[in-house]
Design a protein around this motif. Structure first.
Motif, mmCIF file in Angstrom:
data_model
loop_
_atom_site.group_PDB
_atom_site.id
_atom_site.type_symbol
_atom_site.label_atom_id
_atom_site.label_comp_id
_atom_site.label_asym_id
_atom_site.label_seq_id
_atom_site.Cartn_x
_atom_site.Cartn_y
_atom_site.Cartn_z
ATOM 1 N N GLY A 53 -14.552 -8.494 4.701
ATOM 2 C CA GLY A 53 -14.419 -7.155 4.149
ATOM 3 C C GLY A 53 -13.605 -6.217 5.020
ATOM 4 O O GLY A 53 -13.070 -5.225 4.535
ATOM 5 N N LEU A 54 -13.499 -6.512 6.301
ATOM 6 C CA LEU A 54 -12.732 -5.650 7.196
ATOM 7 C C LEU A 54 -11.308 -6.130 7.427
ATOM 8 O O LEU A 54 -10.584 -5.562 8.246
ATOM 9 N N VAL A 55 -10.897 -7.158 6.706
ATOM 10 C CA VAL A 55 -9.505 -7.602 6.785
ATOM 11 C C VAL A 55 -8.646 -6.509 6.158
ATOM 12 O O VAL A 55 -8.931 -6.048 5.060
ATOM 13 N N PRO A 56 -7.612 -6.053 6.858
ATOM 14 C CA PRO A 56 -6.789 -4.977 6.307
ATOM 15 C C PRO A 56 -6.095 -5.384 5.010
ATOM 16 O O PRO A 56 -5.741 -6.542 4.808
ATOM 17 N N GLY A 57 -5.917 -4.404 4.156
ATOM 18 C CA GLY A 57 -5.193 -4.615 2.911
ATOM 19 C C GLY A 57 -6.056 -5.232 1.833
ATOM 20 O O GLY A 57 -7.262 -5.367 1.976
ATOM 21 N N PRO A 58 -5.436 -5.619 0.753
ATOM 22 C CA PRO A 58 -6.184 -6.153 -0.394
ATOM 23 C C PRO A 58 -6.433 -7.663 -0.293
ATOM 24 O O PRO A 58 -6.410 -8.358 -1.286
ATOM 25 N N PRO A 115 -6.576 9.025 7.847
ATOM 26 C CA PRO A 115 -5.920 8.026 6.988
ATOM 27 C C PRO A 115 -5.250 8.706 5.802
ATOM 28 O O PRO A 115 -5.632 9.803 5.416
ATOM 29 N N PRO A 116 -4.264 8.050 5.210
ATOM 30 C CA PRO A 116 -3.601 8.651 4.050
ATOM 31 C C PRO A 116 -4.550 8.719 2.860
ATOM 32 O O PRO A 116 -5.437 7.873 2.705
ATOM 33 N N GLY A 117 -4.378 9.735 2.049
ATOM 34 C CA GLY A 117 -5.216 9.894 0.858
ATOM 35 C C GLY A 117 -4.920 8.816 -0.169
ATOM 36 O O GLY A 117 -3.764 8.438 -0.378
ATOM 37 N N PHE A 118 -5.973 8.316 -0.804
ATOM 38 C CA PHE A 118 -5.811 7.251 -1.797
ATOM 39 C C PHE A 118 -5.175 7.816 -3.061
ATOM 40 O O PHE A 118 -5.552 8.884 -3.535
ATOM 41 N N ASN A 122 0.285 5.775 -7.225
ATOM 42 C CA ASN A 122 1.336 5.222 -6.377
ATOM 43 C C ASN A 122 0.698 4.299 -5.343
ATOM 44 O O ASN A 122 0.725 4.582 -4.144
ATOM 45 N N LEU A 123 0.119 3.214 -5.830
ATOM 46 C CA LEU A 123 -0.641 2.297 -4.985
ATOM 47 C C LEU A 123 0.225 1.651 -3.903
ATOM 48 O O LEU A 123 -0.199 1.506 -2.763
ATOM 49 N N GLY A 124 1.450 1.298 -4.239
ATOM 50 C CA GLY A 124 2.342 0.670 -3.252
ATOM 51 C C GLY A 124 2.624 1.583 -2.073
ATOM 52 O O GLY A 124 2.585 1.157 -0.913
ATOM 53 N N ALA A 125 2.903 2.838 -2.362
ATOM 54 C CA ALA A 125 3.170 3.799 -1.282
ATOM 55 C C ALA A 125 1.914 4.017 -0.445
ATOM 56 O O ALA A 125 1.993 4.157 0.777
ATOM 57 N N PHE A 131 -0.921 0.956 5.977
ATOM 58 C CA PHE A 131 -0.511 -0.030 6.971
ATOM 59 C C PHE A 131 0.141 0.653 8.171
ATOM 60 O O PHE A 131 -0.161 0.330 9.321
ATOM 61 N N GLU A 132 0.991 1.630 7.919
ATOM 62 C CA GLU A 132 1.630 2.370 9.010
ATOM 63 C C GLU A 132 0.600 3.147 9.817
ATOM 64 O O GLU A 132 0.689 3.248 11.039
ATOM 65 N N TRP A 133 -0.398 3.722 9.128
ATOM 66 C CA TRP A 133 -1.475 4.446 9.808
ATOM 67 C C TRP A 133 -2.247 3.502 10.727
ATOM 68 O O TRP A 133 -2.534 3.834 11.870
ATOM 69 N N MET A 134 -2.577 2.294 10.215
ATOM 70 C CA MET A 134 -3.312 1.325 11.035
ATOM 71 C C MET A 134 -2.488 0.905 12.249
ATOM 72 O O MET A 134 -3.019 0.782 13.351
ATOM 73 N N LEU A 135 -1.191 0.677 12.057
ATOM 74 C CA LEU A 135 -0.337 0.293 13.182
ATOM 75 C C LEU A 135 -0.259 1.401 14.231
ATOM 76 O O LEU A 135 -0.179 1.122 15.426
ATOM 77 N N SER A 136 -0.306 2.651 13.786
ATOM 78 C CA SER A 136 -0.221 3.760 14.731
ATOM 79 C C SER A 136 -1.465 3.839 15.619
ATOM 80 O O SER A 136 -1.419 4.425 16.697
ATOM 81 N N LEU A 137 -2.560 3.268 15.162
ATOM 82 C CA LEU A 137 -3.797 3.303 15.946
ATOM 83 C C LEU A 137 -3.827 2.201 16.998
ATOM 84 O O LEU A 137 -4.618 2.268 17.937
ATOM 85 N N GLY A 138 -3.006 1.183 16.826
ATOM 86 C CA GLY A 138 -2.775 0.180 17.853
ATOM 87 C C GLY A 138 -3.936 -0.717 18.222
ATOM 88 O O GLY A 138 -4.780 -1.057 17.400
#
Length: 185
Positions: A53-58, A115-118, A122-125, A131-138
């Protein structure tokens, strides 16, 4: 646990074997533990579902299925358990994971961004922004996600094992009391 409750919602073995979509996998999905409701199979399914359940993305359900089949734990339980993560819970879970990660890996001192608002329209965006938000957290987030996923999996496994055992012991005691009552009467 209440097997009758779960059996209402699980498909029968014959339904699985004759399903045209599942037939493509051959005998891979025919192992009894993938569908049986026993203590170890259900506990393993819960553990895998909590981990995946904690795997990023769908990709949570795909990860749960990929892990459940070779480990031979209850597949429907593993898939259903991944649903604890959703657009409402993923933000707080990632905040907790980030906090846990900072205990193991020092953060870069940058303030924690939201995190970005759901956005269904525009699900793709939204996925790209997430993903960019998660990468920024490192590193703190990555380490925290692994630690939290493993911790939830272990806790889920132990809780299901204990709850199942308590349920069985209580059922034995009720049966024993019923027998004692019918023998004396």
């Amino acid at each position: 646990m209440p097997r009758k409750f779960f059996r209402k919602y699980l498909p029968s073995h014959e339904t699985i074997r004759h399903n045209r979509y599942l037939a493509r996998f051959g005998t891979l999905l025919h192992h009894p533990n993938l569908w049986h409701l026993n203590r170890h199979s259900v506990a393993g399914g819960v553990a895998i579902g909590l981990f995946a359940g904690l795997v990023p993305g769908p990709l949570q359900m795909l990860t749960a299925a990929i892990l459940a089949v070779p480990l031979r734990v209850n597949l429907p339980v593993a898939l259903a358990t991944t649903l604890y993560t959703n657009p409402l819970t993923i933000g707080p879970l990632y905040v907790i994971a980030y906090w846990i990660g900072t205990l193991f890996v020092p953060g870069d001192g940058a303030p924690f961004s939201h995190p970005p608002g759901f956005d269904w329209s525009n699900l793709g965006a939204w996925l790209r922004a997430s993903f960019e938000w998660m990468l920024s957290l490192g590193k703190p987030l990555a380490v925290g996600l692994v630690v939290l996923a493993v911790g939830l999996a272990v806790a889920g496994y132990v809780i299901v094992q204990l709850a199942w055992r308590v349920h069985v012991v209580l059922a034995w005691r009720r049966r024993k009391a019923r027998r004692a009552g019918s023998d004396s009467g």
